[in-house]
Design a protein around this motif. Structure first.
Motif, PDB file in Angstrom:
ATOM      1  N   VAL A  63       0.862  -1.185   0.000  1.00  0.00           N
ATOM      2  CA  VAL A  63       0.000   0.000   0.000  1.00  0.00           C
ATOM      3  C   VAL A  63       0.904   1.242   0.000  1.00  0.00           C
ATOM      4  N   ILE A  64       0.863   1.971  -1.100  1.00  0.00           N
ATOM      5  CA  ILE A  64       1.811   3.065  -1.310  1.00  0.00           C
ATOM      6  C   ILE A  64       1.096   4.416  -1.197  1.00  0.00           C
ATOM      7  N   LEU A  65       1.679   5.311  -0.390  1.00  0.00           N
ATOM      8  CA  LEU A  65       1.207   6.693  -0.309  1.00  0.00           C
ATOM      9  C   LEU A  65       2.219   7.564  -1.046  1.00  0.00           C
ATOM     10  N   PRO A  66       1.831   8.155  -2.200  1.00  0.00           N
ATOM     11  CA  PRO A  66       2.801   8.921  -2.986  1.00  0.00           C
ATOM     12  C   PRO A  66       3.222  10.206  -2.277  1.00  0.00           C
ATOM     13  N   MET A  67       4.299  10.773  -2.763  1.00  0.00           N
ATOM     14  CA  MET A  67       4.782  12.054  -2.243  1.00  0.00           C
ATOM     15  C   MET A  67       3.780  13.170  -2.593  1.00  0.00           C
TER      16      MET A  67
END
Length: 435
Positions: free
Chosen positions: A86-90
């Motif tokens: 689960v990726i939270l972008p910049m």
């Protein structure tokens, strides 16, 4: 907007300083984005290349120890990338956009960066040990390396610079307003009939020229006033000697009692006129202020008026026992107001003295026809009388002018207003200074 020149000038200078500082910070912030993004990208790409080279160079059994060393000393961790991460972008900011572009240019188009993976925050950068490999890894760096903040020393320098600029702005504004305040004080003293202390002829060329012109004007006005007073006083004094001889000749030579009384009345009227000239010509500022019992002064005046048949009510408030006044001048002013009340107003009905804050109000009320509002200010000028009074009452028109001058000497004023019950209210207002 503030009303004083000092506050307005300082406010404008402060706005200029703050606006220029804000513009400088905005410009610096815009210019600083690209080098900081390039620096962060260089740090991350160097860490990736270092990890990649170390893994290739180290033997398989030493790789865990090597990665543990990187984590403990540099805060760098290496984790395998999973498909279900689960990726939270910049954030979508110019700094992070430039950071992403620089990293992709250095590490390849397949490089990803993230602010958080699987709920763990950090500076996450993906890479492959070999571009042809399918396995992908996450390099986790401290979050601070992907953030952009002004250094504390820069902020402290900005605060110091703004503070110094505001201090300098205050000094500039005060240097501009200080001589103008001195001009205002001297002009007020001149308006009260006093001779102000000469202004210092220093500062800028314009201020020096203005101070020189004002000092010259004040000196000329004082000289003209002195000459005029001396001429008027001299003429009035010289007239009294022949008037005295005329009175003596009338009493000794004129046998007709009615004619004698008429001529004596004319001489008394002429002496009253001369007395008013002397009062007006007298320099009131020559009498210094002294500790005066105003209540006792007015009580004595009331008794003297009562002795000559002038009766009126007297009301004195407490707190008038020790004030700084010119007693002779105040006595002369009140007597002039009472004389006007008996000549033109059908007699004085009351005399009241009270204090309101930092002022003393001496109010005389008469029972006459009053004065039209349009004529009130004109009658305060010398040698001015109400047209309707000229046919049946004689006088010089100096009574109210004398009172006005005495009021100005005490930083006060003379107010004339209609009496609601009929007549005139003459109020002498003085600045209250407790001795």
């Amino acid at each position: 907007m503030p009303r004083s020149l000092l506050a307005r000038t300082f406010l404008l200078l402060a706005l200029l300083v703050l606006t220029s500082t804000a513009g400088w910070l905005a410009l610096f912030s815009h210019i600083d984005v690209e080098p900081r993004a390039r620096e962060a990208a260089t740090t991350a790409s160097s860490a990736v290349n270092l990890i990649r080279a170390s893994i290739f160079a180290a033997s398989p059994r030493k790789r865990p120890q090597l990665l543990a060393e990187f984590s403990s000393t540099e805060g760098i961790r290496l984790l395998p990338a999973e498909e279900n991460d689960v990726i939270l972008p910049m954030p979508e900011s110019r700094f992070h956009q430039l950071l992403r572009e620089n990293l992709m240019a250095r590490l390849g188009e397949q490089t990803r960066i993230a602010a958080e993976v699987n709920g763990e925050p950090g500076f996450w950068v993906s890479f492959r040990l070999n571009p042809r490999d399918a396995d992908e890894y996450w390099l986790v760096l401290p979050r601070e390396r992907a953030s952009r903040n002004f250094a504390a020393r820069w902020l402290s320098w900005v605060v110091l610079a703004v503070g110094l600029a505001l201090v300098v702005a205050w000094l500039i504004a005060s240097r501009i307003s200080r001589p103008l305040k001195a001009f205002a004080r001297s002009a007020q003293a001149l308006g009260r009939g006093q001779t102000p202390t000469p202004l210092p002829e220093e500062g800028t060329e314009e201020i020096r020229a203005l101070a020189t012109a004002f000092n010259t004007m004040a000196h000329d006005l004082a000289r003209h006033e002195k000459d005029r007073s001396e001429v008027l006083a001299g003429i009035s004094h010289d007239l009294r000697t022949p008037l005295t001889r005329l009175r003596l000749e009338i009493e000794m030579s004129v046998s007709d009692t009615a004619a004698q009384q008429g001529m004596s009345a004319d001489i008394e009227q002429m002496e009253a006129v001369i007395s008013q000239f002397m009062d007006y010509a007298r320099t009131e500022s020559g009498e210094p202020p002294s500790r005066t019992d105003l209540a006792a002064l007015l009580s004595t005046l009331h008794e003297r008026q009562h002795a000559i048949g002038r009766t009126f009510a007297l009301s004195l408030a407490p707190g008038l026992e020790a004030v700084l006044l010119r007693p002779k001048a105040i006595n002369r002013a009140v007597v002039n107001l009472l004389d006007n009340a008996w000549k033109y107003g059908g007699g004085a009905s009351s005399l009241e003295a009270v204090h309101h804050g930092n002022e003393i109000h001496i109010t005389i009320t008469d029972r006459g026809p009053g004065i039209p509002e349009s004529e009130q200010e004109r009658l305060k000028r010398p040698f001015t009388r109400l047209n309707t009074a000229r046919t049946d009452v004689t006088g010089t028109g100096l009574g109210l002018a004398i009172v006005e001058r005495i009021a100005r000497l005490h930083d006060g004023r003379l107010e004339l207003s209609p009496n609601p019950g009929g007549g005139l209210i003459a109020r002498l207002i003085l600045r209250r200074e407790v001795a």
